[in-house]
Design an enzyme around this catalytic site. Structure first.
Site, PDB file in Angstrom:
ATOM      1  CB  CYS A   1      -0.950  -0.030   1.200  1.00 36.89           C
ATOM      2  SG  CYS A   1      -0.118   0.006   2.799  1.00 36.89           S
ATOM      3  NE  ARG A   2       0.929   8.433   1.427  1.00 35.72           N
ATOM      4  CZ  ARG A   2       1.329   8.980   2.577  1.00 35.72           C
ATOM      5  NH1 ARG A   2       1.083   8.382   3.731  1.00 35.72           N
ATOM      6  NH2 ARG A   2       1.988  10.129   2.567  1.00 35.72           N
TER       7      ARG A   2
END
Length: 105
Positions: A62-63
């Protein structure tokens, strides 16, 4: 939970190793910048679980690593996955250590 560094992921990509990359961010985040993985946003990860390989390593990102850790936890608990790896630091770490031209937010 098993984890993998961005350097190890880059090595796997460069060597053409057989693995699956899953991005659990949202559509708009994926459109801004991605590592070429399959997009399955966190909210739909259990519904889309059949799209995730069980017969080879799967790197989930993800981020920053928080949502991917949540996704892995859900998949391991609900479906018994044992081949999932969380990308440490997510796409932020990728931008910092591998590709500074990638757009981050």
């Amino acid at each position: 939970m098993k984890e993998i560094t961005v350097k190890r992921l880059k090595e796997m990509m460069d060597k053409g190793e057989d693995f699956q990359l899953i991005d659990v961010r949202e559509d708009f985040e994926y459109e801004m910048s991605n590592l070429g993985g399959k997009l399955i946003p966190l909210g739909g990860i259990l519904i889309e679980a059949e799209q995730i390989a069980k017969d080879k390593p799967v790197v989930v990102h993800c981020r920053s690593g928080k949502r991917s850790a949540a996704a892995i936890s859900q998949l391991e608990q609900q479906f018994g996955f044992t081949n999932l790896y969380n990308l440490q630091g997510g796409i932020l770490a990728w931008a910092e250590e591998i590709d500074p031209t990638i757009q981050v937010y």
